[in-house]
Design a protein around this motif. Structure first.
Motif, PDB file in Angstrom:
ATOM      1  N   HIS A 164       0.795  -1.224   0.000  1.00 65.35           N
ATOM      2  CA  HIS A 164       0.000   0.000   0.000  1.00 65.35           C
ATOM      3  C   HIS A 164       0.831   1.279   0.000  1.00 65.35           C
ATOM      4  O   HIS A 164       0.321   2.354  -0.303  1.00 65.35           O
ATOM      5  N   TYR A 165       2.106   1.183   0.338  1.00 67.30           N
ATOM      6  CA  TYR A 165       2.921   2.384   0.558  1.00 67.30           C
ATOM      7  C   TYR A 165       3.004   3.306  -0.657  1.00 67.30           C
ATOM      8  O   TYR A 165       2.780   4.508  -0.559  1.00 67.30           O
ATOM      9  N   GLN A 166       3.344   2.752  -1.813  1.00 64.01           N
ATOM     10  CA  GLN A 166       3.545   3.593  -2.987  1.00 64.01           C
ATOM     11  C   GLN A 166       2.285   4.372  -3.356  1.00 64.01           C
ATOM     12  O   GLN A 166       2.338   5.575  -3.625  1.00 64.01           O
ATOM     13  N   LEU A 167       1.150   3.688  -3.368  1.00 62.38           N
ATOM     14  CA  LEU A 167      -0.105   4.352  -3.703  1.00 62.38           C
ATOM     15  C   LEU A 167      -0.461   5.387  -2.643  1.00 62.38           C
ATOM     16  O   LEU A 167      -0.889   6.509  -2.970  1.00 62.38           O
ATOM     17  N   ALA A 168      -0.307   5.037  -1.371  1.00 62.93           N
ATOM     18  CA  ALA A 168      -0.650   5.969  -0.290  1.00 62.93           C
ATOM     19  C   ALA A 168       0.171   7.254  -0.386  1.00 62.93           C
ATOM     20  O   ALA A 168      -0.373   8.364  -0.267  1.00 62.93           O
ATOM     21  N   TYR A 169       1.476   7.113  -0.606  1.00 58.18           N
ATOM     22  CA  TYR A 169       2.336   8.300  -0.715  1.00 58.18           C
ATOM     23  C   TYR A 169       2.008   9.101  -1.985  1.00 58.18           C
ATOM     24  O   TYR A 169       2.049  10.335  -1.974  1.00 58.18           O
ATOM     25  N   TYR A 170       1.692   8.404  -3.069  1.00 59.33           N
ATOM     26  CA  TYR A 170       1.345   9.084  -4.325  1.00 59.33           C
ATOM     27  C   TYR A 170       0.092   9.945  -4.126  1.00 59.33           C
ATOM     28  O   TYR A 170       0.053  11.106  -4.557  1.00 59.33           O
ATOM     29  N   LEU A 171      -0.915   9.380  -3.464  1.00 60.68           N
ATOM     30  CA  LEU A 171      -2.156  10.115  -3.209  1.00 60.68           C
ATOM     31  C   LEU A 171      -1.917  11.284  -2.255  1.00 60.68           C
ATOM     32  O   LEU A 171      -2.449  12.386  -2.449  1.00 60.68           O
ATOM     33  N   LEU A 172      -1.108  11.030  -1.216  1.00 65.42           N
ATOM     34  CA  LEU A 172      -0.803  12.074  -0.232  1.00 65.42           C
ATOM     35  C   LEU A 172      -0.110  13.265  -0.896  1.00 65.42           C
ATOM     36  O   LEU A 172      -0.465  14.424  -0.661  1.00 65.42           O
ATOM     37  N   GLU A 173       0.882  12.964  -1.744  1.00 66.08           N
ATOM     38  CA  GLU A 173       1.631  14.017  -2.434  1.00 66.08           C
ATOM     39  C   GLU A 173       0.771  14.739  -3.476  1.00 66.08           C
ATOM     40  O   GLU A 173       1.096  15.866  -3.882  1.00 66.08           O
ATOM     41  N   SER A 174      -0.331  14.099  -3.882  1.00 64.68           N
ATOM     42  CA  SER A 174      -1.239  14.719  -4.848  1.00 64.68           C
ATOM     43  C   SER A 174      -2.350  15.518  -4.171  1.00 64.68           C
ATOM     44  O   SER A 174      -3.254  16.031  -4.836  1.00 64.68           O
ATOM     45  N   GLY A 175      -2.299  15.582  -2.853  1.00 66.83           N
ATOM     46  CA  GLY A 175      -3.276  16.369  -2.103  1.00 66.83           C
ATOM     47  C   GLY A 175      -4.584  15.668  -1.837  1.00 66.83           C
ATOM     48  O   GLY A 175      -5.590  16.314  -1.506  1.00 66.83           O
ATOM     49  N   ILE A 176      -4.610  14.338  -1.983  1.00 64.80           N
ATOM     50  CA  ILE A 176      -5.832  13.560  -1.737  1.00 64.80           C
ATOM     51  C   ILE A 176      -5.848  13.058  -0.295  1.00 64.80           C
ATOM     52  O   ILE A 176      -4.828  12.621   0.234  1.00 64.80           O
ATOM     53  N   LYS A 177      -7.021  13.090   0.338  1.00 61.06           N
ATOM     54  CA  LYS A 177      -7.152  12.559   1.700  1.00 61.06           C
ATOM     55  C   LYS A 177      -7.022  11.035   1.677  1.00 61.06           C
ATOM     56  O   LYS A 177      -7.674  10.360   0.883  1.00 61.06           O
ATOM     57  N   VAL A 178      -6.181  10.518   2.574  1.00 62.89           N
ATOM     58  CA  VAL A 178      -5.924   9.071   2.624  1.00 62.89           C
ATOM     59  C   VAL A 178      -6.036   8.586   4.062  1.00 62.89           C
ATOM     60  O   VAL A 178      -5.558   9.240   4.991  1.00 62.89           O
ATOM     61  N   SER A 179      -6.667   7.437   4.248  1.00 61.44           N
ATOM     62  CA  SER A 179      -6.685   6.758   5.548  1.00 61.44           C
ATOM     63  C   SER A 179      -6.180   5.332   5.343  1.00 61.44           C
ATOM     64  O   SER A 179      -6.672   4.621   4.465  1.00 61.44           O
ATOM     65  N   VAL A 180      -5.181   4.949   6.131  1.00 60.99           N
ATOM     66  CA  VAL A 180      -4.632   3.594   6.074  1.00 60.99           C
ATOM     67  C   VAL A 180      -5.037   2.903   7.374  1.00 60.99           C
ATOM     68  O   VAL A 180      -4.543   3.243   8.451  1.00 60.99           O
TER      69      VAL A 180
END
Length: 323
Positions: free
Chosen positions: A58-74
């Motif tokens: 999950h790490y790569q996608l989570a960081y990609y979304l975070l850096e794109s300004g999308i709210k993420v919950s893991v």
């Protein structure tokens, strides 16, 4: 649930990730940068992506979304699993998992995932490798003992095992020294103060600082205990179910195991911990339950020390207990 937010439940595997949104639409993308780019085209400012912590996937996608300004919950997989079990779903597919993760996101209070700094990421990588080496060391020691029990062990086998054990222990020592240097770069003062708590040694204080990211992400001792999975879970339902309370175990297992090992020494040398242990045992409760209470006390003491900027003082134990 905020009706203005569009939730996306994400189930991730090695090669692909499945997505179901709040409206029931299902998608599948490659677990790669090209797949991330296609997925993000579906998202807007009101999007909230929810996924499980799936080892490394999950790490790569989570960081990609975070850096794109999308709210993420893991989320903790055990919490999601229990939610799915409550739904009594008999279907077990990736598509249904992403749908249930989406439902989970809509119905629970989510915490935003902030990721880790480069420093914290490296510390955690070292910690995970140390855990692997520790298991290897134990396995090799057991094997050497097993060969000796045979009565006529092969010299070649024993020599090979001892060389392997020596190499593993050497790698452990090198890694531990590097981890200590790395942690001191950021948390030197905190590390020194946490070590003043009776029952917590040098290695334990180091691991506490690493596993809690210097206690920075927590606002209370109770929140920290919940993160470690040390909070009680009441098992009652009407008049038919009245089971014994158990710890939730929905939390950081490494931190929980670390504290449990410390609890034995804390009962001897930490007055506040000894008092709570004796009080619970005197009420006829189990010793294990008393040790779990000691774990909670230790964690709250560490949190109070971290936030107060003070060293441990036994006369402050009433203040420490309130945090």
């Amino acid at each position: 649930m905020n009706k203005d937010i569009k939730y996306f439940g994400i189930d991730i595997s090695h090669l692909v990730f499945d997505v179901t949104d709040s409206e029931g639409n299902y998608y599948q993308f490659k677990n790669s940068i090209s797949g991330f780019r296609k997925f993000i085209k579906l998202l807007g400012l009101n999007s909230h992506c929810v996924m499980e912590a799936t080892g490394y996937y999950h790490y790569q996608l989570a960081y990609y979304l975070l850096e794109s300004g999308i709210k993420v919950s893991v989320e903790n997989p055990l919490a999601v699993k229990r939610f799915i079990q409550m739904k009594l779903s008999k279907i077990k597919t990736d598509k249904s998992d992403s749908k249930l993760i989406c439902e989970y996101g809509k119905q629970v209070e989510l915490k935003l995932w902030k990721g880790n700094s480069k420093h914290q990421t490296e510390c955690l990588q070292m910690t995970r490798l140390l855990a692997v080496y520790t298991k290897q060391s134990t396995m090799l020691k057991n094997k050497i003992h097993g060969e000796a029990v045979l009565g006529n062990p092969s010299k070649a086998v024993v020599s090979s095992l001892k060389r392997s054990l020596k190499q593993v222990q050497k790698e452990m020592k090198t890694l531990e020294d590097k981890l200590l240097i790395l942690v001191k770069e950021v948390h030197q003062d905190l590390l020194t103060r946490v070590k003043t708590i009776p029952g917590i040694g040098a290695k334990t204080s180091l691991m506490l600082v690493v596993l809690t990211d210097g206690f920075e992400r927590f606002t209370s001792g109770s929140e920290l205990c919940s993160y470690a999975g040390l909070t009680p879970m009441i098992r009652k339902s009407g008049s038919s179910v009245n089971g014994r309370s158990r710890i939730s175990k929905i939390g950081n297992q490494k931190l929980r195991n670390l504290l449990f090992m410390c609890s034995f020494n804390a009962c001897k040398y930490n007055k506040a911990c000894r008092d709570i242990y004796d009080r619970i045992v005197a009420k006829g409760k189990s010793k294990k339950l008393a040790l779990i209470a000691v774990c909670n006390k230790l964690l709250k003491q560490a949190f109070a020390i971290a936030k107060s900027g003070l060293v441990y003082d036994d006369s402050y134990r009433s203040t420490l207990a309130k945090n």
